[in-house]
Every structure is written in C-alpha cells, then in structure tokens.
Design an enzyme around this catalytic site. Structure first.
Site, mmCIF file in Angstrom:
data_model
loop_
_atom_site.group_PDB
_atom_site.id
_atom_site.type_symbol
_atom_site.label_atom_id
_atom_site.label_comp_id
_atom_site.label_asym_id
_atom_site.label_seq_id
_atom_site.Cartn_x
_atom_site.Cartn_y
_atom_site.Cartn_z
ATOM 1 C CG HIS A 96 -1.813 1.247 1.231
ATOM 2 N ND1 HIS A 96 -3.020 1.280 0.566
ATOM 3 C CD2 HIS A 96 -1.642 2.484 1.779
ATOM 4 C CE1 HIS A 96 -3.567 2.474 0.716
ATOM 5 N NE2 HIS A 96 -2.754 3.221 1.445
ATOM 6 C CB CYS A 97 1.992 3.423 -2.587
ATOM 7 S SG CYS A 97 3.078 4.843 -2.854
ATOM 8 N N PRO A 98 1.204 5.111 0.459
ATOM 9 C CG PRO A 98 2.483 5.913 2.243
ATOM 10 C CD PRO A 98 2.307 4.713 1.364
#
Length: 536
Positions: A392-394
C-alpha cells in the site's frame, strides 16, 4: 489462564518402529492406541477381552483409537459394543480425543453412530473447544459445516473457541472462526475478550487478525481489573503490540474522514502533498530555470530538453492520477459473488481433506468474507483484499496490485526521468549562467545565495530522483522475478514460497524473458506455478 486440556500421551505408530523393534501391545487399549487391528481381534475373539470397559485410568479403547485416527480399529470397537459416548473420569468422550489431533475420519464415524457433537466435559469443553485449543482448523471447520457445531459455545469459564485459539496463538483457527463471524466482544468470567488473551500471550498475528476484523468496541472493552487490551500490552512490556493497538485506536477515531474519502485517507496519506509538490516543482522549473531573468537566454537545444522534461512531468501527473484512481485488483467480496449457494457458505464445496489445501488457511479473509487467491492480501487501509498485493503506497493513496502495477511502474519511471532531465537542465543553466565565484566561496553556496528558488528546486528534484530511481530498480527487479514486495519481505510466512527442501523457492518465476513479456503484454505477471525440478 489455566487449561484442563487433554493430556496427549506420545505414541509411536508402527511406521515409526525400527525393523528389530515392535510396540509393546499387551491389551485392547495398547492395541487400539497403536492401531493394531490384528492384535485387537486376538484379544477380543480369543481372550474374551471387552472393548466397552475402561482401563485403570478410566480411559476407553475407543478414545485411543479416536486420538490416533485409527478408523478400522474404531469401526471394530463400535461393532463389538464400544459406546461412542463413553466418558472418562473428566467426562471426555472419544470425540473430544479425536479433536486433539484432528482425526476427521474417526470423528465422522463416531458422529454417524450417535456421538453427541455438543457433549461437554467437567470444564465445559466441547469438541470444538478442544480442536481450537490444539489448532486443528480443518477439524473445527468440518464439524461446523457437517454437524452444525456451535462455534460460539462457552465453557464453564465463559470462554469460546475463539478465546482459546487466540490465547494459544493458532492464527489459522482464529482466521476461520472470524471468517464465520464468531463473537469477538464476548467477555469471559474474568472480563477478557479473545483480544485480551491474545495480548496477554503476545500473539501478534492473532491480535492483528482480531483488530482488522473487529470494531472499536473490542479495543475499549475492559476486563475485571479495568484493563483494555492496550493497557495490558503496555503493562506487560509488549511494545510492538502496544504501538499497533495505539495506532488502531487512532485509526478508529478517524471514522468521519474514512466516510468522506472511502477509507483511503483514514490513515496517513501523502497523495495530495505529492501532487502539489510535483506541480510546484514544475512551476519553479519554468520560473527559476527556463525563463529566469538572471540567467542567460536559453538556447534551442536546452529549450528542447526543458520542453521534454515538462512533457514528462505532465505525463507523470496523468499516470499519478490513473494509478491513484485505478482498481488495484480488488477481489470480489462474498456479496458480489454470482452464486447464491456459494455466497451463503463459500467453504462448503471445498475438500479440506485434500493435501493441496494444507497450510492455505491464510487464504480466508475474515474481513471481506472471501477465499482469496493465494498471492493476494487484505489491505487494512483500503479495507479490501487485493490480487497480487505488492504494497500500500501512501504517496498515491492506493494499493499497488495486479491491475495497476504497470501504471505504478510507468509513474515511477516518468518521475525518475522527469527529475533527471529537470535536474540536468537546471545544473547546465546554472553552470553556464553563473560567473566565476570568488576565492573561498563554493559554487553551491553561491547558488543558494543568488538563486534560492533554483536551489529549492534542485533539492527536492534530487529527493524525488533518488526515491523514484530506487522504486524503478526494485520494481523492475521483482517483475523480472515475478515476486511482489509483500512476498519478498514476508517469504518465511508463506508456505507456497518454500520448496520440498524447505528453502525459499518461487513457484511463479518463469524466467526473465517470460516474466517481463507477460508484464508488458498483460500488465501483470501470471500466477501459473512452476513445479520444482526436484519433484518432477
């Protein structure tokens, strides 16, 4: 938490005896324990021994057969008067003993001959409790599906099977019970929930499952001493758990933000910041580098490179938007399934006795209520399971998975290319436009003083270049090997990433050429497994 679990007496089967040794079989009980049907028949038919009476310890022959899943022995005992509901001194039946080692075949036989699925011992344990205490996940699921065992049943201490599985750290059993909506907020006689007991024993993975599948209520419930799970973790010095639970508490408080942004911004998200930074840097590039009044007039060649860099920046913004908005490969939830029968119980048609299922209970998602593909993972931020979950890439407020990984790679490549062209153009313009610096003054210091806006551009441009190049190299490496970031970092946790010898083995690596071709053509690498040459 004291347990009156069954004492498992270690027994060696015939297959574990050396050629010169044989098990000591002296009566119907030892014959039943070792699964020796021939000797059992001899004791019963020639010596007149009874299989319906207990031994000196109060144990029955049928209990020993059930413990070791000796189906033919159990059948013979039942045919010759063995009582399927016979209870020992602590009221445990053969079904309780079958639950210890997950003896499904014998359990079926017992239940088909009238064994009581809800029989309780002196501690209030049913077969489902015992199976949960020993982590026999397949057995638990079997008696729930086929015999409607009550998986929320309580023992005399008020503890459910979920309490026991969480306490003993059997995450697969916890996952199954949560998948079936076992009650999480039920407190036992000491006021403890399953989460309390998982915290007490520092079972991190069990805690993670319980928190992700639960609500804020389980996080704030107090036991009889007034302790929440977070306070217990802090008091016992479980720092990792305390940090995790503290973060979970903060996340649950962001429910209003979650509703507005569909849950994606409930946790840290830097996407708006990154988008703004890219736009600001592009404006800075134009004002402080390309058309700066204190620098020489730009040449045609440098101007061409500047236009190319700006074009790359615009395309990077477009891909940024697409990778942020595109479905990363969400697995359909149970309610979205086409088959109503499967939606009612997606586990009902699976043959759990099949050896291929062993070790794959992690495919159950207790939050989405689905059986997810092997390489997928549940994202607690997006609150969905994602196929070929990478991370998951913020920075993009989205997961990177099967359906948007190509866009992500293009985005980081364009980011690296844009920052490289922009930085190179800026350095060339500044180098040519600045006169010879004074003695003792560095070129960098002169840039910071005379061209602060250009210095700011170069600083952030360098940061972006380092980050995007690192991601470009790492993503390209993993695509070439057909492995995800999640798999690479957690390889020891995934049974499918181990070969017959127990060492790391990637069954999805089809070689550099095919891996890259599949990714370029389809946008993702395939999940077809490669059989290790050692077992061909």
């Amino acid at each position: 938490m004291d347990s009156s679990e069954i004492e498992v007496v270690p027994l060696d089967s015939n297959s574990h005896q050396s050629p010169t040794e044989s098990p000591t079989i002296t009566d119907v009980f030892s014959a039943s324990a070792y699964g020796d049907l021939h000797q059992l028949k001899h004791f019963v038919e020639h010596n007149g021994s009874s299989v319906s009476l207990p031994d000196d310890n109060g144990f029955y022959a049928l209990q020993w057969a059930a413990l070791n899943n000796s189906l033919h022995v159990a059948q013979y005992i039942i045919q010759h008067g063995g009582d399927v509901n016979s209870a020992d001194n602590i009221q445990q039946t053969p079904l309780h003993w079958a639950a210890v080692k997950g003896s499904i075949d014998v359990a079926d036989l017992l239940l088909q001959h009238g064994a009581r699925i809800e029989a309780v011992d002196v501690n209030g344990f049913r077969a489902v409790h015992v199976a949960s205490q020993y982590g026999q996940t397949a057995f638990v699921n079997h008696i729930i599906v086929d015999y409607a065992a009550d998986y929320n049943a309580l023992d005399i201490e008020g503890r459910s099977p979920l309490h026991w599985a969480a306490y003993n750290g059997f995450t697969e059993t916890v996952r199954l019970l949560l998948f079936r909506d076992a009650c999480q907020n039920r407190q036992d006689n000491t006021g403890c929930t399953p989460l309390h007991w998982a915290v007490i024993k520092e079972n991190v993975e069990a805690c993670t499952l319980l928190v992700h599948a639960g609500t804020k209520e389980e996080l704030i419930l107090k036991d009889n001493t007034g302790s929440t799970p977070l306070k217990l973790a802090s008091d016992k010095g479980h720092r990792q758990l305390a940090l995790f639970l503290s973060k979970a508490m903060r996340t649950r408080k962001n429910s209003f933000v979650d509703k507005i942004f569909c849950g994606k911004l409930g946790e840290t998200s830097y996407a708006p910041m990154l988008f703004s930074l890219i736009v600001i840097l592009m404006v800075l590039f134009i004002t402080s580098i390309v058309s700066a009044s204190n620098l020489p007039k730009i040449t045609a060649m440098v101007g061409l490179w500047a236009c190319f860099g700006l074009s790359c920046g615009v395309y990077a913004l477009i891909t940024f938007y697409r990778v942020s908005r595109k479905d990363p490969g969400y697995v359909k939830r149970t309610g979205e399934a086409n088959s109503q029968h499967t939606a009612n119980d997606p586990l009902i048609d699976i043959n759990f006795k099949n050896p291929s299922w062993k070790g794959n209970w992690s495919q159950l998602c207790p939050t989405c209520k689905i059986i997810r593909p092997v390489r997928s993972k549940h994202c607690p931020t997006c609150k969905r399971c994602v196929e070929q979950f990478d991370h998951h890439c913020p920075w993009i407020s989205n997961c990177v998975g099967k359906k948007n990984k190509r866009y992500f790679l293009v985005f980081v490549i364009m980011g690296a290319l844009t920052s490289f062209v922009g930085g190179t153009t800026a350095v060339q313009r500044l180098w040519r436009g600045i006169p010879q610096v004074h003695h003792g003054e560095s070129w960098i210091k002169h840039i910071v003083i005379e061209h602060p806006d250009a210095a700011v551009f170069l600083f952030f441009d360098l940061l972006i270049f380092i980050a995007t190049m690192t991601l470009t190299i790492s993503q390209s490496y993993m695509i070439a090997r057909n492995i995800t970031t999640n798999e690479l970092w957690n390889a020891k946790r995934f049974s499918y990433l181990r070969g017959p010898d127990g060492r790391f083995y990637n069954p999805y690596n089809h070689g550099l050429r095919r891996n890259c071709t599949d990714f370029l053509v389809h946008g993702y690498t395939r999940d077809d497994e490669v059989v290790p040459s050692s077992i061909l």
